[in-house]
Scaffold this motif. Structure first.
Motif, PDB file in Angstrom:
ATOM      1  N   VAL A 184       6.210  16.353 -50.332  1.00  0.00           N
ATOM      2  CA  VAL A 184       5.963  17.790 -50.195  1.00  0.00           C
ATOM      3  C   VAL A 184       6.892  18.248 -49.074  1.00  0.00           C
ATOM      4  CG1 VAL A 184       4.292  19.603 -49.728  1.00  0.00           C
ATOM      5  CG2 VAL A 184       3.569  17.514 -50.925  1.00  0.00           C
ATOM      6  N   VAL A 185       7.812  19.151 -49.419  1.00  0.00           N
ATOM      7  CA  VAL A 185       8.906  19.504 -48.514  1.00  0.00           C
ATOM      8  C   VAL A 185       8.856  20.990 -48.176  1.00  0.00           C
ATOM      9  CG1 VAL A 185      11.423  19.517 -48.261  1.00  0.00           C
ATOM     10  CG2 VAL A 185      10.308  17.672 -49.550  1.00  0.00           C
ATOM     11  N   ARG A 186       9.041  21.287 -46.893  1.00  0.00           N
ATOM     12  CA  ARG A 186       9.172  22.664 -46.410  1.00  0.00           C
ATOM     13  C   ARG A 186      10.404  22.713 -45.515  1.00  0.00           C
ATOM     14  NH1 ARG A 186       7.861  27.777 -45.912  1.00  0.00           N
ATOM     15  NH2 ARG A 186       7.510  28.682 -43.864  1.00  0.00           N
ATOM     16  N   ASN A 187      11.326  23.609 -45.839  1.00  0.00           N
ATOM     17  CA  ASN A 187      12.562  23.748 -45.046  1.00  0.00           C
ATOM     18  C   ASN A 187      13.260  22.402 -44.831  1.00  0.00           C
ATOM     19  OD1 ASN A 187      12.049  26.521 -44.818  1.00  0.00           O
ATOM     20  ND2 ASN A 187      10.862  26.226 -42.937  1.00  0.00           N
ATOM     21  N   GLN A 188      13.407  21.648 -45.885  1.00  0.00           N
ATOM     22  CA  GLN A 188      14.069  20.341 -45.910  1.00  0.00           C
ATOM     23  C   GLN A 188      13.383  19.256 -45.083  1.00  0.00           C
ATOM     24  OE1 GLN A 188      17.005  22.746 -44.961  1.00  0.00           O
ATOM     25  NE2 GLN A 188      17.222  23.243 -47.115  1.00  0.00           N
ATOM     26  N   HIS A 189      12.117  19.455 -44.702  1.00  0.00           N
ATOM     27  CA  HIS A 189      11.355  18.444 -43.967  1.00  0.00           C
ATOM     28  C   HIS A 189      10.147  18.011 -44.789  1.00  0.00           C
ATOM     29  CE1 HIS A 189      13.479  20.453 -40.601  1.00  0.00           C
ATOM     30  NE2 HIS A 189      13.557  19.216 -40.157  1.00  0.00           N
ATOM     31  N   VAL A 190       9.928  16.703 -44.864  1.00  0.00           N
ATOM     32  CA  VAL A 190       8.737  16.183 -45.538  1.00  0.00           C
ATOM     33  C   VAL A 190       7.532  16.485 -44.649  1.00  0.00           C
ATOM     34  CG1 VAL A 190       7.556  14.132 -46.396  1.00  0.00           C
ATOM     35  CG2 VAL A 190      10.021  14.365 -46.715  1.00  0.00           C
ATOM     36  N   ILE A 191       6.622  17.296 -45.178  1.00  0.00           N
ATOM     37  CA  ILE A 191       5.429  17.641 -44.405  1.00  0.00           C
ATOM     38  C   ILE A 191       4.179  16.992 -44.993  1.00  0.00           C
ATOM     39  CG2 ILE A 191       6.436  19.823 -43.652  1.00  0.00           C
ATOM     40  CD1 ILE A 191       4.365  21.193 -45.599  1.00  0.00           C
ATOM     41  N   GLY A 192       4.327  16.411 -46.181  1.00  0.00           N
ATOM     42  CA  GLY A 192       3.182  15.788 -46.814  1.00  0.00           C
ATOM     43  C   GLY A 192       3.583  14.909 -47.973  1.00  0.00           C
ATOM     44  N   LEU A 193       2.590  14.215 -48.501  1.00  0.00           N
ATOM     45  CA  LEU A 193       2.772  13.356 -49.670  1.00  0.00           C
ATOM     46  C   LEU A 193       1.667  13.658 -50.655  1.00  0.00           C
ATOM     47  CD1 LEU A 193       3.418  10.623 -47.257  1.00  0.00           C
ATOM     48  CD2 LEU A 193       4.960  10.881 -49.170  1.00  0.00           C
ATOM     49  N   PHE A 194       2.015  13.553 -51.930  1.00  0.00           N
ATOM     50  CA  PHE A 194       1.036  13.769 -52.987  1.00  0.00           C
ATOM     51  C   PHE A 194       1.152  12.608 -53.959  1.00  0.00           C
ATOM     52  CE2 PHE A 194      -1.048  15.535 -56.647  1.00  0.00           C
ATOM     53  CZ  PHE A 194      -2.051  16.301 -56.089  1.00  0.00           C
ATOM     54  N   HIS A 195       0.018  12.052 -54.354  1.00  0.00           N
ATOM     55  CA  HIS A 195      -0.015  10.882 -55.229  1.00  0.00           C
ATOM     56  C   HIS A 195      -0.852  11.201 -56.461  1.00  0.00           C
ATOM     57  CE1 HIS A 195       1.168   8.983 -51.444  1.00  0.00           C
ATOM     58  NE2 HIS A 195       0.111   9.579 -50.918  1.00  0.00           N
ATOM     59  N   VAL A 196      -0.384  10.740 -57.609  1.00  0.00           N
ATOM     60  CA  VAL A 196      -1.119  10.892 -58.865  1.00  0.00           C
ATOM     61  C   VAL A 196      -1.051   9.554 -59.587  1.00  0.00           C
ATOM     62  CG1 VAL A 196      -1.345  12.173 -61.027  1.00  0.00           C
ATOM     63  CG2 VAL A 196      -0.282  13.280 -59.048  1.00  0.00           C
ATOM     64  N   TRP A 197      -2.186   9.090 -60.086  1.00  0.00           N
ATOM     65  CA  TRP A 197      -2.184   7.855 -60.863  1.00  0.00           C
ATOM     66  C   TRP A 197      -3.268   7.924 -61.933  1.00  0.00           C
ATOM     67  CZ3 TRP A 197      -3.823   8.479 -55.945  1.00  0.00           C
ATOM     68  CH2 TRP A 197      -5.146   8.160 -55.653  1.00  0.00           C
ATOM     69  N   TYR A 198      -2.987   7.242 -63.028  1.00  0.00           N
ATOM     70  CA  TYR A 198      -3.975   7.150 -64.102  1.00  0.00           C
ATOM     71  C   TYR A 198      -5.070   6.171 -63.692  1.00  0.00           C
ATOM     72  CZ  TYR A 198      -1.362   9.894 -67.470  1.00  0.00           C
ATOM     73  OH  TYR A 198      -0.746  10.934 -68.112  1.00  0.00           O
TER      74      TYR A 198
END
Length: 175
Positions: free
Chosen positions: A67-81
């Motif tokens: 999750v990127v804001r102004n070219q900086h990673v500010i978060g992570l999001f994970h999805v899995w079955y």
């Protein structure tokens, strides 16, 4: 996978994201309710390698996104079955410097929308430690229903922890 929201870009992880991800996961407070301990300089590359390998929900059955804001990673999001037919679980972690600004809500809503529009998914669920009030409130803001409260159901970091389960079905999702 590449998604733009009003303020964010949600995309596959890239090697250039290593230090931004490390910044998030090295923090003890951020990792308090996660299933892993904070990352260290000694394990950050191995941990990131394992994370970046999950890059396609169709092929890998899981995906880890920046999750990127102004070219900086500010978060992570994970999805899995999950093991249940047409059901995915989601998880997320954000840098504490960006908390309280609505970025997590914006991300979760965008991802729920994307998953239901682009994948044959019946149900999206999230499971969180019941002490993680921020995660509980996030799921509710994003339109998920609190479905269960399991007491001391999960052994993590040397203690029994309790869990909330949130869910939303395709047919009840309002676009």
């Amino acid at each position: 996978m590449y998604i733009e929201t009003e303020r964010l870009i949600i995309r596959k992880l890239e090697w250039e994201d290593l230090n931004g991800v490390f910044h998030i996961y090295q923090d003890q407070e951020t990792c308090q309710f996660l299933l892993h301990d904070p990352w260290t300089e000694a394990n950050k590359e191995q941990n990131f390698t394992e994370m970046i390998e999950k890059s396609d929900l169709e092929i890998d059955r899981a995906v880890n996104l920046a999750v990127v804001r102004n070219q900086h990673v500010i978060g992570l999001f994970h999805v899995w079955y999950t093991e249940m037919k047409r059901t995915v679980e989601v998880g997320y972690t954000f840098s504490k410097e960006y908390s309280g600004k609505g970025y997590a809500t914006e991300t979760l809503k965008a991802m729920i929308d994307f998953i239901f529009k682009h994948h044959d998914v019946h149900r999206i669920q999230a499971v969180c430690d019941d002490r993680n009030v921020s995660s509980e409130q996030l799921c509710l803001r994003a339109g998920m229903r609190k479905e269960a409260h399991f007491i001391k159901d999960f052994w993590n970091k040397g203690e029994w922890t309790s869990s909330f389960v949130f869910g939303i079905l395709r047919e009840e999702y309002k676009r």
